[in-house]
Design a protein around this motif. Structure first.
Motif, mmCIF file in Angstrom:
data_model
loop_
_atom_site.group_PDB
_atom_site.id
_atom_site.type_symbol
_atom_site.label_atom_id
_atom_site.label_comp_id
_atom_site.label_asym_id
_atom_site.label_seq_id
_atom_site.Cartn_x
_atom_site.Cartn_y
_atom_site.Cartn_z
ATOM 1 N N LEU A 461 20.758 -25.501 -1.130
ATOM 2 C CA LEU A 461 20.445 -26.029 -2.460
ATOM 3 C C LEU A 461 18.937 -26.103 -2.694
ATOM 4 O O LEU A 461 18.469 -25.907 -3.820
ATOM 5 C CB LEU A 461 21.082 -27.407 -2.643
ATOM 6 C CG LEU A 461 22.613 -27.418 -2.778
ATOM 7 C CD1 LEU A 461 23.136 -28.840 -2.856
ATOM 8 C CD2 LEU A 461 23.067 -26.621 -4.001
ATOM 9 N N THR A 462 18.189 -26.360 -1.630
ATOM 10 C CA THR A 462 16.724 -26.352 -1.758
ATOM 11 C C THR A 462 16.236 -24.949 -2.112
ATOM 12 O O THR A 462 15.419 -24.770 -3.030
ATOM 13 C CB THR A 462 16.070 -26.822 -0.446
ATOM 14 O OG1 THR A 462 16.459 -28.166 -0.184
ATOM 15 C CG2 THR A 462 14.550 -26.744 -0.540
ATOM 16 N N SER A 463 16.749 -23.949 -1.386
ATOM 17 C CA SER A 463 16.375 -22.555 -1.679
ATOM 18 C C SER A 463 16.782 -22.177 -3.097
ATOM 19 O O SER A 463 16.032 -21.493 -3.816
ATOM 20 C CB SER A 463 17.046 -21.611 -0.678
ATOM 21 O OG SER A 463 16.621 -21.882 0.636
ATOM 22 N N ALA A 464 17.964 -22.636 -3.500
ATOM 23 C CA ALA A 464 18.443 -22.334 -4.855
ATOM 24 C C ALA A 464 17.557 -23.006 -5.905
ATOM 25 O O ALA A 464 17.269 -22.415 -6.956
ATOM 26 C CB ALA A 464 19.894 -22.791 -5.005
ATOM 27 N N SER A 465 17.110 -24.222 -5.627
ATOM 28 C CA SER A 465 16.228 -24.937 -6.564
ATOM 29 C C SER A 465 14.901 -24.201 -6.734
ATOM 30 O O SER A 465 14.372 -24.098 -7.848
ATOM 31 C CB SER A 465 15.965 -26.363 -6.063
ATOM 32 O OG SER A 465 17.150 -27.108 -6.036
ATOM 33 N N ILE A 466 14.371 -23.706 -5.621
ATOM 34 C CA ILE A 466 13.106 -22.955 -5.685
ATOM 35 C C ILE A 466 13.285 -21.690 -6.517
ATOM 36 O O ILE A 466 12.441 -21.355 -7.364
ATOM 37 C CB ILE A 466 12.614 -22.620 -4.259
ATOM 38 C CG1 ILE A 466 12.212 -23.906 -3.526
ATOM 39 C CG2 ILE A 466 11.441 -21.645 -4.302
ATOM 40 C CD1 ILE A 466 11.992 -23.727 -2.037
ATOM 41 N N LEU A 467 14.398 -20.998 -6.298
ATOM 42 C CA LEU A 467 14.687 -19.797 -7.091
ATOM 43 C C LEU A 467 14.825 -20.144 -8.571
ATOM 44 O O LEU A 467 14.309 -19.438 -9.447
ATOM 45 C CB LEU A 467 15.983 -19.149 -6.593
ATOM 46 C CG LEU A 467 15.874 -17.935 -5.672
ATOM 47 C CD1 LEU A 467 17.261 -17.429 -5.300
ATOM 48 C CD2 LEU A 467 15.080 -16.816 -6.319
ATOM 49 N N LYS A 480 9.927 -26.883 -17.445
ATOM 50 C CA LYS A 480 11.188 -27.013 -16.707
ATOM 51 C C LYS A 480 10.974 -26.663 -15.237
ATOM 52 O O LYS A 480 11.501 -27.339 -14.337
ATOM 53 C CB LYS A 480 12.247 -26.088 -17.326
ATOM 54 C CG LYS A 480 13.625 -26.197 -16.686
ATOM 55 C CD LYS A 480 14.265 -27.549 -16.908
ATOM 56 C CE LYS A 480 15.680 -27.587 -16.363
ATOM 57 N NZ LYS A 480 16.287 -28.935 -16.463
ATOM 58 N N ALA A 481 10.203 -25.617 -14.992
ATOM 59 C CA ALA A 481 9.911 -25.221 -13.609
ATOM 60 C C ALA A 481 9.189 -26.348 -12.876
ATOM 61 O O ALA A 481 9.500 -26.661 -11.718
ATOM 62 C CB ALA A 481 9.060 -23.952 -13.595
ATOM 63 N N THR A 482 8.245 -26.981 -13.575
ATOM 64 C CA THR A 482 7.481 -28.078 -12.971
ATOM 65 C C THR A 482 8.376 -29.268 -12.654
ATOM 66 O O THR A 482 8.237 -29.911 -11.603
ATOM 67 C CB THR A 482 6.342 -28.514 -13.912
ATOM 68 O OG1 THR A 482 5.525 -27.378 -14.210
ATOM 69 C CG2 THR A 482 5.484 -29.592 -13.265
ATOM 70 N N LEU A 488 11.859 -31.524 -6.199
ATOM 71 C CA LEU A 488 11.882 -31.022 -4.820
ATOM 72 C C LEU A 488 10.866 -31.764 -3.960
ATOM 73 O O LEU A 488 11.153 -32.163 -2.831
ATOM 74 C CB LEU A 488 11.577 -29.520 -4.796
ATOM 75 C CG LEU A 488 12.723 -28.575 -5.158
ATOM 76 C CD1 LEU A 488 12.198 -27.158 -5.354
ATOM 77 C CD2 LEU A 488 13.787 -28.580 -4.064
ATOM 78 N N TYR A 489 9.689 -31.954 -4.517
ATOM 79 C CA TYR A 489 8.624 -32.646 -3.779
ATOM 80 C C TYR A 489 9.028 -34.084 -3.469
ATOM 81 O O TYR A 489 8.844 -34.578 -2.355
ATOM 82 C CB TYR A 489 7.332 -32.619 -4.598
ATOM 83 C CG TYR A 489 6.189 -33.377 -3.958
ATOM 84 C CD1 TYR A 489 5.473 -32.823 -2.895
ATOM 85 C CD2 TYR A 489 5.838 -34.651 -4.412
ATOM 86 C CE1 TYR A 489 4.438 -33.522 -2.296
ATOM 87 C CE2 TYR A 489 4.800 -35.357 -3.820
ATOM 88 C CZ TYR A 489 4.101 -34.785 -2.761
ATOM 89 O OH TYR A 489 3.074 -35.481 -2.168
ATOM 90 N N GLN A 490 9.603 -34.746 -4.463
ATOM 91 C CA GLN A 490 10.014 -36.143 -4.287
ATOM 92 C C GLN A 490 11.159 -36.285 -3.286
ATOM 93 O O GLN A 490 11.295 -37.319 -2.628
ATOM 94 C CB GLN A 490 10.411 -36.744 -5.641
ATOM 95 C CG GLN A 490 9.228 -36.943 -6.582
ATOM 96 C CD GLN A 490 9.651 -37.366 -7.973
ATOM 97 O OE1 GLN A 490 10.831 -37.272 -8.344
ATOM 98 N NE2 GLN A 490 8.693 -37.837 -8.773
ATOM 99 N N SER A 491 11.972 -35.244 -3.179
ATOM 100 C CA SER A 491 13.099 -35.294 -2.236
ATOM 101 C C SER A 491 12.656 -35.025 -0.797
ATOM 102 O O SER A 491 13.441 -35.173 0.139
ATOM 103 C CB SER A 491 14.164 -34.271 -2.633
ATOM 104 O OG SER A 491 13.697 -32.946 -2.394
#
Length: 633
Positions: A461-467, A480-482, A488-491
């Motif tokens: 899911l992390t990889s998917a979020s980055i994509l 939206k990207a930001t 992601l950073y907060q997680s």
């Protein structure tokens, strides 16, 4: 030498041989059998046993029985070993020496059930019996059972500790790592003088993901064996740190140790990770001819030359193989695929007999089709595969997604999931396809579906979020990207850092985006600026869609893109050798669209072939301004 003297010497040798085979006692017989076994002459050991004790098994010493069982195990003579067991069964219940040998015999005969039965039925269990059964569990890939046995032992010896480390290495978990560390602290200091134990400890640390601890331990050792070097070299390769592997290889040779087959396998793997022709060429020449004839080495070399972008060298080696195996075919096909030679990959695939066409071969050819845009050919190959595995489905889905055939992607996923549980890589392939065409609504739908299907797969899911963030960023929705990147950073999720390495004058250099760490950094960045001006003069327009984050104060689109790691690596080559005709760069991430267009132009402007291996494939940027991928990446 006169004939008479020769005959006398021959007679003496014959007499000595006859005397040497005289058996005066059970002790003599056992020793002679052991001598044969120790020299891998198991048949002779059993012949001796048959001659003296075949009909008197009940009167044999346990030493003789254990040697006979060892020979049976090594020869795979299950029938004879079982016969021996049956004939002595009534009077061995308390003989832990023979019981250990029997358990070992059944383990080597792949009869774990009988080995367990003997162990369970025994009243007195020796350490050697524990060791024999632990070996069986490790051999049958049941490390947890080996650990269960270990936990029943009060005072483990060195053999047991070695087996513990081996079991933990198989598991490769954090729990296993903690057990390895605890055991390594609790064992007597005298155990650390055992090279086999130290090697197994290093191996366990590495396979449990603690290369730093392994490296520290290795550094403290006064005496280092070849197997220790091999273990650490393998660990560095696993951690994608091939430079350290090469350093160790040189250290080992300086120390006077002679590399073996495993060493050279580690060396070749390191060279394939680096992906530089000049380094590979200089070191491959050090491998002895006696090693180069091995098929496993051939396959490793094909892989290495393919990953250095030198397909012709890979082909030369492949043609020398009299009968390529499945690995050889898959490796050569993959070599073609990586270098954008899908047609050649298919041609080779068509030459393979049905018996040699396995999952790896099918995946390799479908992957080659995927990277070359040969979708129709991939469809045909896929239809004709009878046993379609998860990997085969995933590779075909990747091929279709790259070609934007999303209806077929959905159909294939549905087809697979009618009889299987959903798997994340299929959806990641779909998401990558959406990224390629900057389709943020589709990407969002796929991501949302993944969250429902795989709520516990954090890494996926992390990889998917980055994509997904990249899709929004490339389609112009920076806000939206930001937002996604902030979440992601907060997680606490870590984004993979982009790295590019290149070799200049035999030295390996690594660059990050906007890297300032190089001693000649000012010259490198000046060269980047020079390349940027040349690009603009030749019509290049920097593509903001390749930037997926807001610009910081003082940044421009050009300054962000020109700071990408591969451009710094290319610039360093031009700083060191302004008129170089070839540059090689290896990058751990996919090359962005702007860098791809820019590198094509730089290759033409500077008349320098540039080879860039990214996370997915190898790009050959030719001096005519074209790329081997035909812009299909």
């Amino acid at each position: 030498m006169s004939n008479k003297l020769f005959i006398n010497r021959l007679s003496s040798l014959i007499s000595f041989g006859k005397r040497a085979m005289i058996i005066n006692s059970d002790f003599d017989l056992a020793n002679k059998m052991k001598l044969f076994n120790d020299n891998n002459q198991y048949q002779k050991s059993l012949e001796l046993f048959d001659k003296y004790k075949k009909n008197n098994l009940e009167l044999c010493s346990n030493f003789i029985i254990t040697q006979a069982l060892k020979a049976c195990a090594q020869l795979g003579d299950i029938r004879r070993g079982t016969t021996i067991h049956n004939r002595i069964e009534s009077h061995i219940k308390d003989d832990t020496y023979i019981l250990s040998a029997l358990i070992s015999f059944y383990i080597k005969s792949d009869d774990l059930k009988n080995a367990e039965s003997l162990f369970i039925a025994s009243k007195n269990i020796s350490l050697s019996m524990y060791a024999a059964l632990m070996k069986g569990y490790i051999k049958s890939n049941q490390p947890n059972k080996a650990l269960d046995l270990f936990n029943k032992i009060d005072s483990p010896d060195q053999v047991i500790i070695i087996l513990l480390f081996n079991a933990c290495a198989l598991l490769g978990t954090n729990e296993a790592l903690n057990l390895v560390k605890r055991a390594s602290k609790e064992i007597p200091k005298s155990f650390y003088s055992n090279p086999r134990l130290l090697t197994s400890l290093l191996d366990a640390l590495i396979k449990c993901g603690d290369i730093k601890h392994a490296e520290l331990l290795f550094g403290r050792l006064r005496t280092r064996t070849l197997s220790m070097y091999n273990a650490i070299m393998n660990g560095f390769n696993k951690e994608k740190n091939p430079s350290k592997t090469l350093d160790l290889f040189h250290q080992m040779k300086i120390s006077g140790l002679e590399p073996n087959f495993i060493t050279y396998t580690c060396l070749i793997k390191a060279l394939s990770l680096i992906g530089d022709y000049s380094v590979a060429q200089s070191l491959i020449g050090q491998i002895p001819d006696s090693v180069l004839v091995d098929n496993q080495i051939h396959n490793a070399l094909i892989d290495m030359w393919g990953k250095t972008g030198c397909v012709n060298r890979a082909k030369e080696i492949f043609k020398k193989i009299h009968q390529p195996d499945q690995i050889g075919y898959a490796t050569m096909i993959n070599c073609y695929g990586l270098n954008g030679m899908g047609t050649q990959a298919i041609e080779l695939y068509r030459q393979i007999s049905l018996e040699l066409t396995n999952e790896s071969v099918n995946v390799s050819v479908l992957n080659a089709c995927s990277h070359s845009g040969l979708v129709d050919q991939a469809r045909c190959i896929f239809r004709n595969i009878h046993m379609k595995s998860e990997r085969i489905y995933t590779t075909m889905i990747d091929c279709l997604a790259r070609a934007s055939c999303f209806d077929e992607v959905q159909q294939l996923i549905d087809e697979y999931e009618r009889s299987h549980s959903p798997v994340a890589p299929m959806y990641m392939a779909w998401l990558s396809g959406a990224r390629n065409i900057k389709n943020s609504p589709m990407a969002q739908n796929v991501y949302d579906h993944m969250k429902k299907l795989f709520p516990d797969l954090t890494d996926s899911l992390t990889s998917a979020s980055i994509l997904l963030a990249n899709v929004y960023g490339s389609s112009g929705d920076i806000d939206k990207a930001t937002d996604i990147q902030t979440q992601l950073y907060q997680s606490g999720a870590k984004k993979k850092v982009g790295l590019s390495c290149t070799v200049v004058d035999g030295e390996i250099y690594e660059f990050r985006a906007h890297d300032q760490s190089h001693p000649r950094s000012s010259e490198i960045h000046a060269e980047v600026e020079k390349m940027s001006k040349q690009l603009i003069e030749h019509g290049h327009k920097y593509d903001s869609s390749s930037i997926t984050r807001p610009l910081n104060k003082g940044e421009t689109i050009a300054s962000v893109l020109c700071g990408h790691s591969e451009r710094l690596a290319i610039a360093w080559n031009f700083v060191a050798h302004p008129n170089t005709s070839q540059i090689q760069v290896t990058k751990n991430l996919r090359v962005c669209g702007d860098c791809h267009r820019a590198t094509k132009l730089i290759a033409a402007i500077r008349q320098c072939e540039i080879i860039v291996r990214d996370a997915n494939r190898i790009h050959h940027f030719y001096t005519n301004g074209q790329c081997s991928c035909n812009d299909y990446f």
